[in-house]
Design an enzyme around this catalytic site. Structure first.
Site, PDB file in Angstrom:
ATOM      1  N   CYS A   1      -0.305   1.616   2.250  1.00 44.95           N
ATOM      2  CA  CYS A   1       0.129   0.278   1.820  1.00 44.95           C
ATOM      3  C   CYS A   1      -1.084  -0.442   1.257  1.00 44.95           C
ATOM      4  CB  CYS A   1       0.732  -0.504   2.978  1.00 44.95           C
ATOM      5  SG  CYS A   1       2.272   0.185   3.607  1.00 44.95           S
ATOM      6  N   GLN A   2      -1.136  -0.575  -0.042  1.00 44.02           N
ATOM      7  CA  GLN A   2      -2.303  -1.189  -0.676  1.00 44.02           C
ATOM      8  C   GLN A   2      -2.293  -2.713  -0.578  1.00 44.02           C
ATOM      9  OE1 GLN A   2      -0.846   1.612  -2.162  1.00 44.02           O
ATOM     10  NE2 GLN A   2      -2.576   2.781  -1.417  1.00 44.02           N
TER      11      GLN A   2
END
Length: 442
Positions: A86-87
């Site tokens: 999850c950036q």
């Protein structure tokens, strides 16, 4: 009822599997690993070598042909696990949903795969930064799939589950609604809240010593930590002492167990089970003279704060190496690297760099095998890379050696995963028993 009782063995599909820490833990708990997917060809080479019974799916899950393979496997499994990257941690106050952020497309793919396959149970793990950014409720809402799953979230520390490393992870465990199952909550030893390493300054140089909280549970945990035959809490020394003879600059990546010290702890015996006669991944990085001088001056458990002024100079012996920041002194990047393990406590959280940690007893970095030991990978688990050379889709820069450190450092500790798997197994077995009783009653 065991996972295999009556011919039943719950099947697991692992998304964003990396080297396979989650899969290894579930396999140790008695599950059948049917497939693992990842975009990194080097990690998948490791996965394929260690899970020959499983289908390995290499490629980006967003590509239709890859997604089709993943869904075919997931629809046949009782359990879906994974740690999607999850950036972007969108905060609730920004009125932005995590799942809608294009930088979180892989997280969205996990949720969509879950919604299509509808396994009985799923486990999603990730960094605790999600909690710090206030998105836990967003994720719980996404994973509940409008009431189709009952989901619980929990932060756990691997060191509380017999792993010789403190490593906090945020777990989301969900069970299909209407099955009578409950999403389990893990219960660890509590060791990380009971024992700490304290720095003392004296006339000569600082030293680091274990401090145990003064209540009965903590005293018992402190005793367990000092007991080489206990697996409740495990120290770096109990994990690595039989490998101390490895030397800096070692090029041979294999060694015979007969050439090593016999196992000196219950943990070392556990790690050696099923490993055969040869131990792999024992190359050790070279050590330049400046680094060796600094490490000799740093006590066990210490770091750059323990260095005298002369040793904080960028180049001590006059030989230039690495990047020069122009200040004449070590940069923050190097400060982070000069940390030595303490043999009487678990390691701090490993990262993906070989120089993120140094041995407690000898002036050298650790081998990939020693990273693996601190992560609780058994010695039979071999870290590999794709034999194809050059740039490949999904391959990270840095070469084969860096890739193996990266794979080991990024993984979910298998002993933590095994604890999750055993809790999941208990719910699945109870569910199956209820189903069989209803079927027999007609």
């Amino acid at each position: 009822m065991s996972a295999a009782r009556g011919g039943f063995q719950a099947r697991v599909v692992d998304l964003f599997a990396g080297a396979g820490g989650l899969s290894e833990g579930f396999r140790q708990a008695g599950f059948s690993i049917v497939a693992g997917s990842d975009n990194d060809p080097d990690a998948l080479a490791t996965y394929r070598a260690n899970f020959p019974e499983a289908l390995t799916i290499l490629g980006d899950i967003r590509r239709p042909e890859i997604k089709e393979q993943i869904l075919a496997a997931a629809c046949s499994a009782e359990v879906l696990v994974g740690g999607p990257p999850c950036q972007a941690f969108s905060q609730v106050r920004n009125h932005s949903r995590m799942i809608d952020d294009p930088r979180n497309a892989l997280y969205r793919e996990f949720v969509e795969t879950l919604g299509t396959a509808e396994p009985l149970v799923f486990v999603m793990e990730n960094v605790t930064g999600m909690d710090q950014m206030g998105v836990r409720e967003q994720i719980l809402t996404d994973l509940r799939l409008e009431g189709r799953y009952d989901v619980r979230a929990q932060v756990v520390d691997a060191a509380d589950f017999g792993v010789p490393q403190t490593r906090k992870r945020l777990l989301f465990i969900g069970v299909r609604a209407g099955t009578g199952m409950e999403a389990p909550t893990l219960s660890g030893s509590g060791a990380t809240d009971s024992v700490a390493l304290a720095r003392f300054t004296g006339a000569r140089r600082p030293r680091y010593q274990l401090v145990v909280q003064q209540h009965l549970l903590s005293l018992r945990l402190g005793e367990a930590l000092a007991d080489d035959q206990s697996l409740v809490a495990v120290t770096a020394g109990q994990a690595l002492s039989d490998l101390a003879a490895l030397t800096a600059g070692r090029r041979d990546d294999e060694t015979a167990f007969a050439d090593l010290s016999p196992p000196q702890s219950a943990y070392q015996r556990l790690m050696r089970e099923g490993a055969g006669a040869t131990l792999s991944n024992v190359q050790v990085p070279r050590m330049n003279q400046d680094t060796a001088l600094r490490l000799k001056a740093i006590p066990q458990g210490g770091n750059h704060r323990d260095l005298e002024e002369a040793l904080l100079q960028r180049f001590i012996t006059g030989k230039r190496w690495g990047q020069d920041n122009g200040s004449g002194r070590l940069s923050r990047k190097h400060f982070y690297a000069y940390r030595r393990l303490h043999p009487s406590l678990w390691a701090w959280t490993l990262n993906t760099k070989a120089d993120s940690v140094y041995h407690y007893g000898v002036a050298r970095a650790l081998s990939v095998r020693e990273f693996a030991r601190l992560q609780s990978f058994p010695d039979r688990f071999v870290f590999r890379t794709d034999p194809r050379r050059g740039p490949l889709e999904g391959r990270h820069d840095g070469g084969p050696a860096h890739s193996r450190y990266r794979q080991a450092g990024n993984a979910v500790p298998p002993l933590l995963a095994k604890s999750v798997a055993l809790a999941v197994m208990a719910e699945l077995n109870a569910y199956r028993e209820r189903t069989e009783i209803r079927a027999a009653a007609g």
